[in-house]
Design a protein around this motif. Structure first.
Motif, PDB file in Angstrom:
ATOM      1  N   GLU A 178      38.065  34.382  45.016  1.00  0.00           N
ATOM      2  CA  GLU A 178      38.465  35.227  43.893  1.00  0.00           C
ATOM      3  C   GLU A 178      39.969  35.522  43.844  1.00  0.00           C
ATOM      4  N   LEU A 179      40.591  35.768  44.986  1.00  0.00           N
ATOM      5  CA  LEU A 179      42.004  36.154  44.974  1.00  0.00           C
ATOM      6  C   LEU A 179      42.934  35.049  44.471  1.00  0.00           C
ATOM      7  N   PRO A 180      42.648  33.774  44.718  1.00  0.00           N
ATOM      8  CA  PRO A 180      43.537  32.729  44.189  1.00  0.00           C
ATOM      9  C   PRO A 180      43.585  32.664  42.662  1.00  0.00           C
ATOM     10  N   LYS A 181      42.713  33.378  41.981  1.00  0.00           N
ATOM     11  CA  LYS A 181      42.717  33.368  40.525  1.00  0.00           C
ATOM     12  C   LYS A 181      43.899  34.152  39.953  1.00  0.00           C
ATOM     13  N   LEU A 182      44.626  34.852  40.821  1.00  0.00           N
ATOM     14  CA  LEU A 182      45.849  35.552  40.418  1.00  0.00           C
ATOM     15  C   LEU A 182      47.061  34.673  40.703  1.00  0.00           C
ATOM     16  N   THR A 183      48.059  34.757  39.839  1.00  0.00           N
ATOM     17  CA  THR A 183      49.323  34.065  40.096  1.00  0.00           C
ATOM     18  C   THR A 183      50.227  34.971  40.924  1.00  0.00           C
ATOM     19  N   SER A 184      51.335  34.421  41.402  1.00  0.00           N
ATOM     20  CA  SER A 184      52.292  35.232  42.161  1.00  0.00           C
ATOM     21  C   SER A 184      52.834  36.375  41.318  1.00  0.00           C
ATOM     22  N   GLU A 185      53.022  36.117  40.013  1.00  0.00           N
ATOM     23  CA  GLU A 185      53.504  37.168  39.119  1.00  0.00           C
ATOM     24  C   GLU A 185      52.438  38.248  38.940  1.00  0.00           C
ATOM     25  N   ASP A 186      51.168  37.824  38.843  1.00  0.00           N
ATOM     26  CA  ASP A 186      50.075  38.793  38.709  1.00  0.00           C
ATOM     27  C   ASP A 186      50.028  39.744  39.896  1.00  0.00           C
ATOM     28  N   LEU A 187      50.297  39.206  41.074  1.00  0.00           N
ATOM     29  CA  LEU A 187      50.196  40.010  42.289  1.00  0.00           C
ATOM     30  C   LEU A 187      51.211  41.139  42.333  1.00  0.00           C
ATOM     31  N   GLN A 188      52.265  41.022  41.556  1.00  0.00           N
ATOM     32  CA  GLN A 188      53.276  42.074  41.525  1.00  0.00           C
ATOM     33  C   GLN A 188      52.868  43.232  40.619  1.00  0.00           C
ATOM     34  N   LEU A 189      51.783  43.046  39.863  1.00  0.00           N
ATOM     35  CA  LEU A 189      51.331  44.070  38.923  1.00  0.00           C
ATOM     36  C   LEU A 189      50.114  44.790  39.497  1.00  0.00           C
ATOM     37  N   THR A 190      50.287  46.069  39.787  1.00  0.00           N
ATOM     38  CA  THR A 190      49.227  46.843  40.433  1.00  0.00           C
ATOM     39  C   THR A 190      47.933  46.821  39.635  1.00  0.00           C
ATOM     40  N   ASP A 191      48.020  46.966  38.317  1.00  0.00           N
ATOM     41  CA  ASP A 191      46.816  47.013  37.489  1.00  0.00           C
ATOM     42  C   ASP A 191      46.008  45.723  37.592  1.00  0.00           C
ATOM     43  N   LEU A 192      46.698  44.588  37.620  1.00  0.00           N
ATOM     44  CA  LEU A 192      45.992  43.314  37.713  1.00  0.00           C
ATOM     45  C   LEU A 192      45.355  43.134  39.087  1.00  0.00           C
ATOM     46  N   ARG A 193      46.050  43.586  40.125  1.00  0.00           N
ATOM     47  CA  ARG A 193      45.475  43.488  41.468  1.00  0.00           C
ATOM     48  C   ARG A 193      44.227  44.360  41.577  1.00  0.00           C
ATOM     49  N   LEU A 194      44.306  45.575  41.052  1.00  0.00           N
ATOM     50  CA  LEU A 194      43.149  46.475  41.093  1.00  0.00           C
ATOM     51  C   LEU A 194      41.990  45.921  40.268  1.00  0.00           C
ATOM     52  N   GLU A 195      42.318  45.311  39.145  1.00  0.00           N
ATOM     53  CA  GLU A 195      41.279  44.721  38.303  1.00  0.00           C
ATOM     54  C   GLU A 195      40.550  43.610  39.048  1.00  0.00           C
ATOM     55  N   ARG A 196      41.306  42.800  39.784  1.00  0.00           N
ATOM     56  CA  ARG A 196      40.695  41.717  40.547  1.00  0.00           C
ATOM     57  C   ARG A 196      39.839  42.272  41.684  1.00  0.00           C
ATOM     58  N   VAL A 197      40.319  43.351  42.329  1.00  0.00           N
ATOM     59  CA  VAL A 197      39.545  43.996  43.392  1.00  0.00           C
ATOM     60  C   VAL A 197      38.236  44.542  42.831  1.00  0.00           C
ATOM     61  N   ASN A 198      38.317  45.244  41.701  1.00  0.00           N
ATOM     62  CA  ASN A 198      37.124  45.829  41.088  1.00  0.00           C
ATOM     63  C   ASN A 198      36.131  44.752  40.659  1.00  0.00           C
ATOM     64  N   PHE A 199      36.644  43.598  40.271  1.00  0.00           N
ATOM     65  CA  PHE A 199      35.781  42.495  39.873  1.00  0.00           C
ATOM     66  C   PHE A 199      35.148  41.830  41.093  1.00  0.00           C
ATOM     67  N   THR A 200      35.897  41.776  42.196  1.00  0.00           N
ATOM     68  CA  THR A 200      35.438  41.078  43.397  1.00  0.00           C
ATOM     69  C   THR A 200      34.369  41.857  44.150  1.00  0.00           C
ATOM     70  N   LEU A 201      34.452  43.184  44.145  1.00  0.00           N
ATOM     71  CA  LEU A 201      33.556  44.008  44.957  1.00  0.00           C
ATOM     72  C   LEU A 201      32.075  43.776  44.648  1.00  0.00           C
TER      73      LEU A 201
END
Length: 206
Positions: free
Chosen positions: A146-169
């Motif tokens: 799941e985490l590789p679905k984010l780009t390096s730019e996405d990882l700098q954005l807290t909201d996108l990281r949290l969204e991916r975490v909430n989706f992964t759980l």
């Protein structure tokens, strides 16, 4: 000789011995699983802390921790101050290649627990000694999916990281049901917040 003192002494010895033979103490923060050794197998019930009926020689007890378990993926795992035990496992950070082909190092922790009422199933399935390793394998597989679905730019954005975490759980918990465990959160391995701590090269996003 008076019988009173003799009866008292016999009772003083016999009563504790009888209690020890008939009852077992389930320690704090632990769940007990009872097994009938002369037929019947595992009793389909979790026994909480306290004294429980368990006849020595007839019943066998298995104990599992009910505390929250932690999987730590961090560079601190190499320190002698951080050792794995029954509820905490320390491993190296996760290295994952993102969609824009960058290798990113994730330092994070995953908190999980045995699903209440299902400890006996762990013993019944022969997972008593192995469920932490099985959980770790599933956690690593799901995060690497799941985490590789984010780009390096996405990882700098807290909201996108949290969204991916909430989706992964929930995806993670669907896989963990097989081992009668559930993840509670994915946390920053250093600060303890519900964020991903990410290092890429010399950059750290938090």
């Amino acid at each position: 000789m008076k019988r009173g003192p003799i009866v008292f002494l016999i009772s003083l010895i016999a009563v504790p011995l009888l209690l020890a033979l008939l009852f077992k103490l389930i320690p704090p923060s632990t769940v007990g699983v009872k097994q009938n050794q002369w037929g019947g197998g595992i009793v389909e019930e979790d026994f909480p802390t306290g004294f429980r009926l368990g006849i020595s020689g007839y019943h066998k007890w298995h104990y599992l921790p009910m505390r929250t378990h932690f999987l730590h993926f961090t560079s601190r795992s190499s320190s002698q101050n951080f050792r794995s035990d029954s509820v905490s496992k320390w491993s190296a950070p996760l290295e994952i290649r993102t969609t824009d082909n960058n290798v990113v190092t994730f330092e994070l922790s995953v908190a999980y627990r045995i699903i209440p009422g299902e400890a006996y199933r762990i013993v019944m399935d022969g997972l008593k000694a192995h469920y932490p390793d099985r959980v770790k394998s599933v956690v690593m597989a799901v995060l690497r999916q799941e985490l590789p679905k984010l780009t390096s730019e996405d990882l700098q954005l807290t909201d996108l990281r949290l969204e991916r975490v909430n989706f992964t759980l929930p995806l993670l918990n669907e896989r963990l049901k097989e081992f009668h465990c559930e993840a509670k959160s994915i946390m920053d391995g250093t600060a303890g917040s519900s964020l991903l701590s990410v290092t890429s090269g010399k950059l750290r996003f938090s």
